[in-house]
Enzyme design. Sequence first.
Site, PDB file in Angstrom:
ATOM      1  N   HIS A 173       0.834  -1.209   0.000  1.00 34.01           N
ATOM      2  CA  HIS A 173       0.000   0.000   0.000  1.00 34.01           C
ATOM      3  C   HIS A 173       0.863   1.251   0.000  1.00 34.01           C
ATOM      4  O   HIS A 173       1.901   1.302   0.651  1.00 34.01           O
ATOM      5  CB  HIS A 173      -0.964  -0.002   1.191  1.00 34.01           C
ATOM      6  CG  HIS A 173      -0.311   0.110   2.535  1.00 34.01           C
ATOM      7  ND1 HIS A 173      -0.069   1.321   3.157  1.00 34.01           N
ATOM      8  CD2 HIS A 173       0.145  -0.843   3.386  1.00 34.01           C
ATOM      9  CE1 HIS A 173       0.489   1.114   4.330  1.00 34.01           C
ATOM     10  NE2 HIS A 173       0.641  -0.182   4.498  1.00 34.01           N
ATOM     11  N   ASP A 223       6.480   1.729   6.491  1.00 40.04           N
ATOM     12  CA  ASP A 223       5.074   1.346   6.391  1.00 40.04           C
ATOM     13  C   ASP A 223       4.360   2.278   5.411  1.00 40.04           C
ATOM     14  O   ASP A 223       3.835   3.304   5.808  1.00 40.04           O
ATOM     15  CB  ASP A 223       4.432   1.423   7.773  1.00 40.04           C
ATOM     16  CG  ASP A 223       2.972   1.006   7.771  1.00 40.04           C
ATOM     17  OD1 ASP A 223       2.563   0.290   6.837  1.00 40.04           O
ATOM     18  OD2 ASP A 223       2.249   1.407   8.696  1.00 40.04           O
ATOM     19  N   GLU A 249      -4.853   1.580   3.054  1.00 39.82           N
ATOM     20  CA  GLU A 249      -4.750   0.376   3.878  1.00 39.82           C
ATOM     21  C   GLU A 249      -4.847   0.706   5.353  1.00 39.82           C
ATOM     22  O   GLU A 249      -5.376  -0.076   6.152  1.00 39.82           O
ATOM     23  CB  GLU A 249      -3.422  -0.327   3.584  1.00 39.82           C
ATOM     24  CG  GLU A 249      -3.215  -1.640   4.340  1.00 39.82           C
ATOM     25  CD  GLU A 249      -2.500  -1.465   5.683  1.00 39.82           C
ATOM     26  OE1 GLU A 249      -2.378  -2.458   6.417  1.00 39.82           O
ATOM     27  OE2 GLU A 249      -2.070  -0.335   6.002  1.00 39.82           O
ATOM     28  N   GLU A 268       4.558  -5.589   3.795  1.00 42.47           N
ATOM     29  CA  GLU A 268       4.022  -4.693   4.818  1.00 42.47           C
ATOM     30  C   GLU A 268       5.140  -4.210   5.732  1.00 42.47           C
ATOM     31  O   GLU A 268       6.277  -4.695   5.657  1.00 42.47           O
ATOM     32  CB  GLU A 268       2.939  -5.450   5.614  1.00 42.47           C
ATOM     33  CG  GLU A 268       2.164  -4.645   6.629  1.00 42.47           C
ATOM     34  CD  GLU A 268       1.541  -3.399   6.059  1.00 42.47           C
ATOM     35  OE1 GLU A 268       2.226  -2.357   6.101  1.00 42.47           O
ATOM     36  OE2 GLU A 268       0.394  -3.434   5.583  1.00 42.47           O
ATOM     37  N   HIS A 289       4.461   4.312  12.725  1.00 43.04           N
ATOM     38  CA  HIS A 289       3.389   5.312  12.624  1.00 43.04           C
ATOM     39  C   HIS A 289       3.764   6.668  13.212  1.00 43.04           C
ATOM     40  O   HIS A 289       2.881   7.459  13.547  1.00 43.04           O
ATOM     41  CB  HIS A 289       2.098   4.805  13.293  1.00 43.04           C
ATOM     42  CG  HIS A 289       1.334   3.854  12.419  1.00 43.04           C
ATOM     43  ND1 HIS A 289       0.115   3.317  12.785  1.00 43.04           N
ATOM     44  CD2 HIS A 289       1.608   3.325  11.198  1.00 43.04           C
ATOM     45  CE1 HIS A 289      -0.323   2.512  11.836  1.00 43.04           C
ATOM     46  NE2 HIS A 289       0.579   2.501  10.857  1.00 43.04           N
TER      47      HIS A 289
END
EC number: 3.4.-.-
Length: 1016
Positions: free
Chosen positions: A191, A203, A238, A264, A337
Amino acid sequence: MAETESGTGNSPSHRLSETSNASGNRSHQQSKQIASYKSSKPNVFIRFIRAIFGYRKTSVTLFVFITIIATLILVELSNSLDFSVKLPTNNLERTILDNSWLDLQKIGKEEHPYTSKGNDYVHDYLEAKITELIGKSLFIECDNDVNYTNNIIFKTENDLYNQVTYYESNNLLVRINGSDSSLPALLVSAHFDSVPSSFGVTDDGMGIASLLGILNYYSSDGIDQPMRTIILNFNNNEEFGLMGATSFLHHPWFKQVRYFLNLEGTGAGGKAVLFRGTDYGIVKYFKHVRYPFGTSLFQQGFNNHLIHSETDYKIYKENGGIRGIDLAFYKPRDIYHTASDSIKNIDIKSLWHMLSNSLDFVEIVSSQRIDLDDEDTSPESDEKSREFAIFSSFFNWFFVIPASQLVLINVTCLAVIPLISLPLLVIIFNYKKNWHIGFINAIKFPVSLVLSICILNIITHNVIASINEFLPNSSYDSIVSTLYSLFLLLNYLFLNGINFIFKGYKGLYHDEKLILIIQTSFIYWVLLIVSTNKLSKNKIGNDHTGEFPLIMLFLLQSIGALFGLFSWSFKKTTPDELRNNDDEACQALLSREEHNNYGSNEAELESGEPISSNSSVSLNSSSSQVTNNLVKNLRKSFSYDWSIQYVVIVPLSSLIVYNTGSLLLSGLNKSIQESLNAEKLIFDLIQLVAVTLAIPFLPFIFKINRLLVTALVLVFCSGFISIFLKSPFDQLNPLKLRFVQSINLDESSDISVVNVFGRYGSPMNNVLLDLPSLKETNESLECNNLQDGMQLCSYKTLLSPNLSPDVTDFNDYLDVQVLKNSSSDYPYGLLSGEIKINVPENRVCRLSFNNSNFENSKQSLVRTILVYEDNNYENSSNKLFPFEVSEFQLANLPEGFSRDKKGTYIYKNLNGIDKLELNKLSWDKPYHVGFQWMPKFVDSVSAENENTNVPYTTDFNNLGIQVECFWGNLGYANNENKSEDERIPAYGEVLHYSPNYVSWANKESGLVSVSKYVEI
């Protein structure tokens, strides 16, 4: 005369003379025996071997030190990116890597969530790159969902509520057509969106860069067309619902796909690990990649829902029904993140590890017909290949077997080991009768083990977790070493303390190490029975594929035990010998007078010094017995059986446990910041690793010397002190806080609230109270405890977001128009309504439904959702659907997704719909939504039981809608005046003024949310 002679013979002087003569004779005999031993003394080399491998304190201590050091080094090297992965030397591969690295730098230029303009930048960059690459090849084509041909509406799985999601897809698809069209296709997916707070380099920028690398490879000159078709899915959104993957299931190309590889990143750099696989049939092909790295321990964690985040793997497996693997970066989660997931914090080797393994896997599957292609004609093969896979890796060696095969191995070992052991025990105790095991021998290890574990549990949860509960975030290895050393010391004290208390007990020291080895193997035998039983019934939610190390630990202990039993069964010992010599080489270490090591005895002999009367060889015996037993024990001291048992059991057991524990804890330790349950799990895992790591050493703990004991004490003391002194959060292991700025238009049109989520008990409060905006305005910080150890802290702020340059008032961010109220007031009719939501520069809104009777209803009253295409919409007071209401019956509408002739997206759920999430590609196009819900009399069973008729009222059946929209754009709204037009200044403040031990992530789909409540 005779009496005189007789009296003289019995005189004291005569008796003394006889005693002296006898003593002289015994001394002479002793000297001869010693001289005989010394004359047969071996050469220097053999004495050196005996000194190293003889069962002596020094030898055992040396072996322990070597084992610990070797284990640490080998595991570090195996898991090290630098040591285990080499950059390519092949010109083509080097060019592909360089190009992919450049692509990654471009992708990670700015944050690019679905709710940001950066997402469009990445999409356009990828589209241009793909167009450039496929122009080189005749067998590669692409498709772009941006033409609105793949918009979908679907139900989102959630245990707490029923949600329906509308999504407009702009996936980028590439099809590398294979030469054999009869073969099912292989999907490779990643993604290209990030979360609002991250640059998305790991990510999932590295997954996207790997897809481009694969495309670059197959479009290069000299590379043949693959036999199997390969489809590359560059999917979007995603992060907040796995929507890009879900959208692909509705694309025509999906019908070709049977296998998949999902790329991923749930960490930030390092090595890409094989997280999980759908079954053995597809996982076995991963052993052909050049740098395999994986363990089914992570698979067990995912399948048992210990890891809460999900990947597109879930969609492809559960919704798509295809077979594949999940390859991902897995640590550290506190950078995951956050803004630290950037190009400056990763290594090009990390990219190459994922890219090279992806290339290899794709090549091996696409270049040939594999056995899975023919499973329809071979049911037996299909049954085996669809089993759960058990897999692991070490130093780029990959091991994989199906679950049934491991069950068979386990059952065989569980049966065979006792069948071999029992006859040997019968021979030893019934026929040879050369091994005495009493009650004390049998219970001292179980007692010591239970007491040590209980104390360790108290220290772990009542001391460490109470004093420094977040310490595993930065120093899980320090806690493991502290508990490991404490566990060894406790068993050392308990075992030798029991020996000291019962030192006069017959046979107390009779081969203690073998007793402990047998008892340890029995413990593993019981655990293996339980694990095997569960593995034979393995399923999602009750997965045990990560417990494969148990069989290896059991086998190692069993081999050591069998070796000892075979030795005893062949040993020839007379009963007299047993009566006179019940002591054994493994002496208790707390009694120096009675338990000297063999090395000192040998030294006395070789030096010619007199033999000490407190020798351990035979207490209270005659000097001849002392000498005989001394020489006998010296010969016993040269026995090497202990070293064979040690080498078989300890090094491999330590390596298996430490490698498994290291992978597990390094992947999960950061989740201590995500919930209280995760914290408890991590402390339990740390304790389990420490105990399991120490157990192989326990049979030999009787022979460790003061040096090792001192080292263990120092490790424990330093580790225990660090519990009080070491911070759980630092720049490398930051505190992770989650941010969202909320504007509730029902409460205020000029004040916003910053909400920060984190763990209760963390330094979150101190961080927020030090922000300049709070200190300047004297705003209070309100904190509320949430479930599972979490906390929400909120404060009002004057730092207003600048989400759109044309908006000057908060009310302009969200305007909800009620286009139509209920189409009928008939109490048993279907109620309906319609709204339009106007939001500038927005892509995501969420609607939550309630009703005036919602609390009395067991489920949401909303049954149908309609999302209109504005270009097809015709406003009419008589129509909710493109056909007359009188012609429409709820029963005639199919449950689930459907579209009418005007293109309206319709979703019906008879169980009720609690939430609707809207995702669109246009920045300024309004959301146009319709609803159908049940009136109270139709939906409530309670009405049937009421004696009085409650009159129908429109207000009583109004549908309440909480509309909340999200923005994820960072940067500046106006580049000409950056200092005044920062889009989200409140977020900029927390980034700028937080200590370096704090990292920030998003809480919602955006960093800013605006909400408003309406009723229809």
